[in-house]
Design a protein around this motif. Structure first.
Motif, short mmCIF file in Angstrom:
data_model
loop_
_atom_site.label_atom_id
_atom_site.label_comp_id
_atom_site.label_asym_id
_atom_site.label_seq_id
_atom_site.Cartn_x
_atom_site.Cartn_y
_atom_site.Cartn_z
N UNK A 1 -3.64 -0.48 3.20
CA UNK A 1 -4.61 -0.05 1.77
C UNK A 1 -3.90 1.35 1.41
N UNK A 2 -4.29 1.90 0.65
CA UNK A 2 -4.28 2.91 -0.22
C UNK A 2 -5.26 4.00 -0.01
N UNK A 3 -4.95 5.07 0.68
CA UNK A 3 -6.18 6.46 0.85
C UNK A 3 -6.56 6.62 -0.15
N UNK A 4 -7.96 7.24 -0.85
CA UNK A 4 -8.32 7.29 -1.82
C UNK A 4 -8.28 6.63 -2.99
N UNK A 5 -7.99 5.47 -3.05
CA UNK A 5 -8.01 4.05 -4.17
C UNK A 5 -9.28 4.13 -4.12
N UNK A 6 -10.41 4.36 -3.35
CA UNK A 6 -11.87 3.92 -3.71
C UNK A 6 -12.68 5.43 -4.67
N UNK A 7 -11.42 6.13 -4.96
CA UNK A 7 -12.24 7.37 -6.02
C UNK A 7 -11.73 6.96 -6.76
N UNK A 8 -10.15 6.71 -6.93
CA UNK A 8 -10.14 6.51 -8.56
C UNK A 8 -10.33 5.42 -8.91
N UNK B 1 -11.90 -4.75 3.44
CA UNK B 1 -11.89 -3.71 4.21
C UNK B 1 -10.78 -3.33 4.99
N UNK B 2 -9.92 -3.67 3.99
CA UNK B 2 -8.62 -3.20 4.39
C UNK B 2 -8.36 -2.62 3.51
N UNK B 3 -9.06 -2.20 2.11
CA UNK B 3 -8.05 -1.34 1.16
C UNK B 3 -7.90 -0.13 0.78
N UNK B 4 -8.95 0.89 1.48
CA UNK B 4 -8.95 2.55 1.52
C UNK B 4 -9.11 2.67 2.99
N UNK B 5 -8.61 2.95 3.71
CA UNK B 5 -8.82 3.17 5.39
C UNK B 5 -9.19 5.17 4.98
N UNK B 6 -9.79 5.52 3.71
CA UNK B 6 -10.65 6.52 3.64
C UNK B 6 -12.11 6.24 3.48
N UNK B 7 -12.32 4.80 3.17
CA UNK B 7 -13.79 4.91 2.55
C UNK B 7 -14.22 3.03 3.27
N UNK B 8 -13.13 2.47 4.38
CA UNK B 8 -13.02 1.11 4.95
C UNK B 8 -12.97 1.25 6.22
N UNK B 9 -11.96 0.67 6.14
CA UNK B 9 -11.28 0.98 7.99
C UNK B 9 -10.63 1.61 8.15
N UNK B 10 -10.78 2.68 8.70
CA UNK B 10 -9.77 3.84 8.72
C UNK B 10 -8.82 3.18 9.62
N UNK B 11 -8.55 2.02 10.16
CA UNK B 11 -7.01 1.46 10.61
C UNK B 11 -6.00 1.16 10.12
N UNK B 12 -6.65 1.12 8.70
CA UNK B 12 -6.23 0.12 7.99
C UNK B 12 -4.70 0.62 7.91
N UNK B 13 -3.12 0.26 7.52
CA UNK B 13 -2.12 0.77 7.32
C UNK B 13 -1.06 -0.44 5.89
N UNK C 1 0.54 -0.94 0.29
CA UNK C 1 0.14 0.02 0.29
C UNK C 1 0.53 1.37 -0.10
N UNK C 2 2.02 1.42 0.46
CA UNK C 2 2.56 2.43 1.05
C UNK C 2 3.64 2.76 -0.12
N UNK C 3 3.51 1.84 -1.51
CA UNK C 3 3.87 1.77 -2.50
C UNK C 3 3.54 2.88 -3.76
N UNK C 4 2.11 3.21 -3.29
CA UNK C 4 0.75 3.95 -4.29
C UNK C 4 0.38 4.70 -3.77
N UNK C 5 0.28 6.18 -4.53
CA UNK C 5 -0.75 6.77 -4.22
C UNK C 5 -1.36 7.71 -4.61
N UNK C 6 -2.73 8.27 -4.17
CA UNK C 6 -3.69 8.96 -5.67
C UNK C 6 -3.39 10.06 -5.44
N UNK C 7 -4.18 10.67 -6.35
CA UNK C 7 -4.10 12.56 -6.59
C UNK C 7 -4.88 12.78 -7.23
N UNK C 8 -5.47 13.87 -7.99
CA UNK C 8 -6.48 13.81 -8.71
C UNK C 8 -7.58 12.52 -9.69
#
Length: 467
Positions: A286-293, A272-284, A241-248
């Motif tokens: 996942x990738x924040x914002x991946x569900x928006x993309x 559950x662990x895919x996107x802490x902004x959508x699912x479990x906020x304690x996921x370390x 997850x830390x190797x990826x990030x979301x922009x726009x």
């Protein structure tokens, strides 16, 4: 016995193998079995069991006697698998869309909307290409000469394909002379099939050369070996997850040359662990914002979010009706007869017959959370009875099947052991493909029906004859 069609009579696909075994030295299989274990250990072909302090060293036992399927039988099975997976995709598309199968009374609404794997975030959304389960593992068993029946569907993150490929490589290394006497369909083309399928599933914005990655929770995951193996075979990056990030609303991978856009993610992380902004906020992991993309249609997630609904064992009981509803065809592959314990009459019958039945949690996997009545003590049966009465919706029950067996090497030579089969089915906008064979799992304990590696089972190479 899979290798026999009657007392002392060898089934046609096994006849060449039988002759070869008759001519082989007595200790050949035992010595080759030791070599296989040594090779697998050197290559690090392992799996982990959560809570097992020795899990990093666990090898899946490998049986050197192949399981063989004839060409005609495979052709019929392949047709049934394509129909089944098309039905699963149509079902998932519908429950997150028009919900016609619910409106028509094919499946109860509460079974969907109270399901822990139902994702309301996906309601009204369409993944790229309208494909939901890009990689599906369908667990099959045989109970006689009438072909295969479906034990369960695996639509979330089906595992085991690396062992299918490694088993074949091992058998070709150990028994080249035996291979020379058979015409066996190759399974090593699976990764090419998978790569083509993932490329065909890329969003339209990806262009002609989509960038694909395998997303893993990391080295402590029980299937990490497989994640690394597949990324290597596919020729793509293995990322956390830390190797990826979301922009726009676009997913990027961090590289030494700067950010690189990612178009397709073969994810081995549960929803559950895919996107802490959508699912479990304690996921370390996942990738924040991946569900928006994903919602913007800028990335393909394989498999799609929300596919776990189709893995549910209570939903499984409705698959024949689901296939008829969406295709207008009779199911080619049958289900195991099943009692839905959520229904009062079925629960009463199950409680009356509990010592004779296999009872499973609807969301269970890996052989956990189940009762095998004939192999259980009275105390275990009574404890399970209390669970059933307290929460009947959480269970289904099935008869104890007389599973087919395959010849398997044990301490005294060849003995029959119960087996199942997990073929891997790939779906994309370009069509549905089935790898010729699959992962045969074998219950190594005499009389056992539990083939799961976490419960002491092993694996075999599966040969589909090309003749």
């Amino acid at each position: 016995m899979t290798g026999t069609s009657g007392p002392g009579e060898v089934r046609h696909p096994y006849r060449t193998l039988s002759r070869w075994l008759d001519a082989a030295p007595a200790d050949l299989l035992t010595s080759r079995s030791r070599q296989a274990e040594l090779f697998f250990r050197r290559m690090g072909v392992t799996f982990a069991v959560y809570g097992d302090v020795e899990s990093n060293e666990r090898l899946i036992p490998f049986d050197v006697v192949p399981r063989i399927i004839g060409a005609a039988e495979w052709t019929a099975l392949e047709k049934g698998l394509v129909q089944r997976v098309n039905g699963l995709n149509a079902f998932l598309k519908d429950i997150y869309g028009a919900q016609e199968c619910i409106k028509a009374g094919i499946i109860p609404a509460d079974l969907i909307f109270t399901n822990p794997h139902y994702r309301p975030e996906m309601q009204g959304r369409r993944p790229p290409g309208d494909i939901w389960t890009h990689i599906c593992g369908v667990d099959l068993v045989r109970t006689g000469e009438d072909g295969f029946i479906v034990l369960e569907d695996n639509c979330r993150t089906p595992s085991g394909v690396s062992y299918m490929l490694e088993n074949r490589e091992m058998m070709m290394r150990l028994f080249p002379d035996l291979f020379a006497e058979h015409r066996i369909r190759p399974v090593e083309t699976y990764t090419d099939m998978l790569l083509s399928s993932l490329q065909a599933s890329a969003p339209e914005s990806a262009g002609g050369d989509p960038n694909i990655v395998v997303l893993t929770p990391g080295p402590y995951n029980s299937a990490y070996y497989e994640h690394s193996f597949l990324a290597d075979k596919l020729g793509v990056e293995l990322v956390e997850g830390g190797d990826l990030f979301v922009n726009d609303d676009i997913v990027f991978m961090r590289t030494t040359q700067g950010p690189k856009r990612v178009d397709v993610i073969y994810r081995r992380i549960d929803d559950d662990w895919l996107d802490p902004l959508t699912f479990r906020p304690d996921s370390s992991v996942g990738v924040p914002g991946i569900m928006n993309a994903y919602a913007a249609g800028n990335v393909t997630l394989s498999n799609a979010v929300g596919t776990g609904v189709a893995d549910d064992k209570a939903v499984y009981t409705y698959m024949p009706e689901i296939i008829r509803f969406f295709s207008g065809e009779e199911p080619i592959l049958k289900n195991v007869p099943t009692w839905r314990c959520r229904e009062p009459d079925a629960l009463k019958e199950v409680l009356d017959k509990l010592p004779e039945l296999v009872v499973k949690e609807v969301g269970g996997s890996g052989g956990y959370g189940m009762l095998v009545g004939p192999a259980s003590t009275k105390a275990e049966i009574e404890d399970f009875r209390k669970k059933l009465i307290a929460d009947p919706d959480d269970f289904i029950a099935q008869p104890t099947l007389s599973l087919s067996t395959a010849p398997t090497l044990d301490g005294s030579g060849l003995s029959p052991r119960h087996v199942d089969l997990r073929p891997f089915v790939l779906s994309s906008p370009a069509g549905v493909k089935v790898a010729p064979g699959g992962l045969t799992r074998v219950a190594l304990k005499a009389g056992s029906l539990v083939v799961n590696s976490s419960q002491g089972g092993g694996t075999k190479d599966t040969w589909v004859l090309d003749e």
